[in-house]
Write an enzyme that holds these catalytic residues in place. Structure first.
Site, PDB file in Angstrom:
ATOM      1  N   TYR A   1      77.535  58.061  34.518  1.00 11.66           N
ATOM      2  CA  TYR A   1      78.990  57.898  34.545  1.00 11.66           C
ATOM      3  C   TYR A   1      79.618  58.795  33.488  1.00 11.66           C
ATOM      4  CZ  TYR A   1      77.203  55.625  30.611  1.00 11.66           C
ATOM      5  OH  TYR A   1      76.522  55.418  29.456  1.00 11.66           O
TER       6      TYR A   1
ATOM      7  N   SER B   1      74.621  55.449  23.557  1.00 14.26           N
ATOM      8  CA  SER B   1      74.036  55.697  24.860  1.00 14.26           C
ATOM      9  C   SER B   1      74.081  54.461  25.747  1.00 14.26           C
ATOM     10  CB  SER B   1      72.580  56.130  24.695  1.00 14.26           C
ATOM     11  OG  SER B   1      71.796  55.007  24.310  1.00 14.26           O
ATOM     12  N   LYS B   2      74.035  54.722  27.040  1.00 10.86           N
ATOM     13  CA  LYS B   2      74.093  53.624  27.978  1.00 10.86           C
ATOM     14  C   LYS B   2      72.894  52.692  27.819  1.00 10.86           C
ATOM     15  CE  LYS B   2      74.715  51.966  32.534  1.00 10.86           C
ATOM     16  NZ  LYS B   2      75.627  52.002  33.660  1.00 10.86           N
ATOM     17  N   ARG B   3      71.743  53.302  27.625  1.00  5.12           N
ATOM     18  CA  ARG B   3      70.542  52.486  27.515  1.00  5.12           C
ATOM     19  C   ARG B   3      70.637  51.481  26.376  1.00  5.12           C
ATOM     20  NH1 ARG B   3      65.525  54.532  25.896  1.00  5.12           N
ATOM     21  NH2 ARG B   3      64.918  52.366  25.641  1.00  5.12           N
TER      22      ARG B   3
END
Length: 494
Positions: free
Chosen positions: A14, A248-250
């Site tokens: 995204y 970060s997304k993670r």
RNA sequence: GGUCGGUUCGUCUAGGGGUCUAGGACACCGCCCUUUCACGGCGGCGACACGGGUUCAAAUCCCGUACCGACUACCA
């Protein structure tokens, strides 16, 4: 020469808030100088790029109203050109074939492996194929031996460039390895692709994250090998997580995604305003800016060198994202021109199935008055359909704490409030001042406190313990609903 | 490890030798307003990473140290 900048995301997820800010800065810079803001999708990482991601990025940009000029360039379409350029450099002797078998790198520990390798401090020019005679190199290639093409970096010298944010930069050739231009499977690599595309797109200013600052030296080498004019580089400080690590997304989840803000009732203008203040300031105390003001005030020389922290607490629902972003959104909701807010509220009510067409027809004035009243204490657009629900529907919930605090604690209200309803039925002029007189008198007759009655009414009328001035709520809700809700026993039986 | 960056309140920041006993915003706390409150008003808490220089004068310039970050791929 017209200024041309580009935002070049790779579609592997995204739209990240850091990328969004990079896009914003590019956009503002371009518009400030009357230039063009271009968009290039760097989809050359075939394994990780997805169409869905591209769509999501486009949506994010659209939401922020960062309209790009000209057609979107998809980098993968240019691969043949990039390949041709690598071959050209090879023919000119500025690059060479490297027949070393490819080392597969994948998995989570690539970073560690690379660092480990870098620790060895090897000579950057020790490739055995670097000085292979042309004939022999040709012969091996003709025989079908796979090879990568590497740029031949000079034995001594240094690259220099003047970064618009970080200032003069230099790096000794000995620090730069002979970078791979073309993979052995013919796939062009990032540094080559970026440079080729920036040249072809006639980019004048490359504005991107600071994580590319050291890469820039490699790119400068490619520009020089190509005898192309270098653009101006401007690197942006990074946006970090609360622990000053990478966002970060993670690790951090949805807070870093642009769509989260759109889907959680953020006003795009507010989020944009918040974002622009991360790493840039106009050098004044003003903080709320319209897009036009940003365009006219933005300049590269007010960009900071130090990274900014995006502050939030994943464990605290009240601070789930940066406090300032939340505040900025509330500030926009309560102060933006009503006519700009109305469409946003309309969209929210529609998605909550609370919208009625009369709101922009027969009931327009009343609807706008209602929105104007309740927006005062709202933080997000979602509040219009949650906390504001009682203003748009008969089907709303009663907050348990509100019932306890404002109703059940004063049992006499169970008979008084319906009586108040009776009294209000006789009121012709159902407006603030008249209501105040009537209700004060009612309170006096009953020997009850005005405030207690008002708060009981608040809970019956809105289901909540908080909200705008009750007299205004009476007036806005209107006589009919006020009376009906005051008489209702639903809340009392809960 | 090396190279390159960076370091002002918890966070975003103003500041670029004297106007800095360091300003603003968010958050937090207190008081006020009030029929409630997450509105508003007033106030409080709270920072120049550390050590050396240069200078009449340093948050601002120089050096060193510490810490943080980026990069160091046939990823982008």
């Amino acid at each position: 020469m017209t200024t041309r900048v580009r935002f070049a995301p790779s579609p592997t997820g995204y739209l990240h808030i850091g990328s969004a800010r990079t896009a914003l800065f590019n956009y503002l810079f371009a518009k400030h100088v009357g230039g063009k803001f271009l968009l290039r999708i760097e989809d050359t990482d075939i394994e990780r790029s997805t169409d869905e991601s591209t769509r999501s990025i486009l949506e994010g940009l659209q939401w922020l109203e960062l309209q790009h000029d000209e057609e979107i360039v998809y980098q993968s379409n240019n691969a043949p050109k990039h390949r041709a350029v690598a071959l050209k450099l090879l023919n000119e002797g500025k690059a060479y074939r490297d027949f070393t078998p490819r080392e597969e790198r994948s998995g989570a520990d690539v970073k560690a492996a690379i660092q480990e390798r870098a620790r060895e401090q090897k000579d950057m020019r020790d490739n055995p194929f670097r000085d292979l005679p042309k004939e022999e190199s040709d012969r091996k290639a003709d025989a079908g031996e796979p090879f990568a093409i590497r740029l031949k970096v000079g034995a001594s010298g240094k690259t220099i460039f003047d970064d618009a944010v970080y200032g003069f930069q230099e790096r000794d050739y000995s620090e730069i390895e002979d970078l791979v231009l073309l993979r052995s499977d013919g796939h062009p690599l990032y540094n080559l692709a970026v440079v080729c595309d920036d040249i072809e797109m006639r980019i004048t200013h490359v504005i991107r994250g600071q994580d590319h600052l050291t890469n820039t030296h490699k790119q400068v080498l490619i520009y020089e090998a190509l005898n192309a004019e270098k653009p101006t580089f401007a690197h942006l400080p990074l946006i970090l997580a609360p622990n000053k690590g990478k966002l970060s997304k993670r690790k951090h989840g949805e807070v870093v995604s642009m769509t989260t803000y759109r889907d959680n009732g953020f006003v795009a203008a507010a989020f944009r305003n918040f974002l622009v203040l991360l790493g840039w300031s106009a050098g004044e105390e003003k903080e709320i800016y319209t897009m036009d003001e940003l365009v006219s005030k933005f300049s590269l020389d007010h960009i900071h060198k130090n990274n900014a922290v995006f502050n939030f607490d994943a464990n605290d629902p009240r601070h789930w994202t940066d406090d300032k972003a939340l505040w900025m959104n509330a500030e926009y909701i309560r102060t933006m021109p009503l006519e700009d807010l109305i469409p946003l509220v309309k969209a929210e009510l529609k998605s909550a199935k609370l919208w009625r067409d009369e709101y922009e027809d027969d009931d327009k004035i009343h609807f706008e008055k209602t929105v104007d009243l309740i927006r005062e204490r709202f933080f997000t657009l979602k509040d219009f359909s949650s906390q504001g629900r009682a203003f748009f529907s008969e089907d709303f919930d009663f907050d348990e704490a509100a019932i306890a605090k404002n109703l059940k604690k004063f049992s006499e209200l169970q008979t008084w409030l319906p009586e108040l309803a009776e009294t209000l039925e006789t009121v012709e002029d159902f407006t603030h001042d008249t209501l105040e007189t009537v209700i004060k008198q009612f309170a006096e007759e009953k020997g009850g406190k005005f405030g207690v009655i008002m708060n009981g009414a608040r809970t019956l009328l809105t289901g909540l313990a908080v909200g705008p001035s009750m007299l205004a709520v009476f007036e806005t809700l209107g006589k009919e609903k006020t009376i009906r809700r005051l008489k209702s026993q639903i809340a009392w039986s809960q």
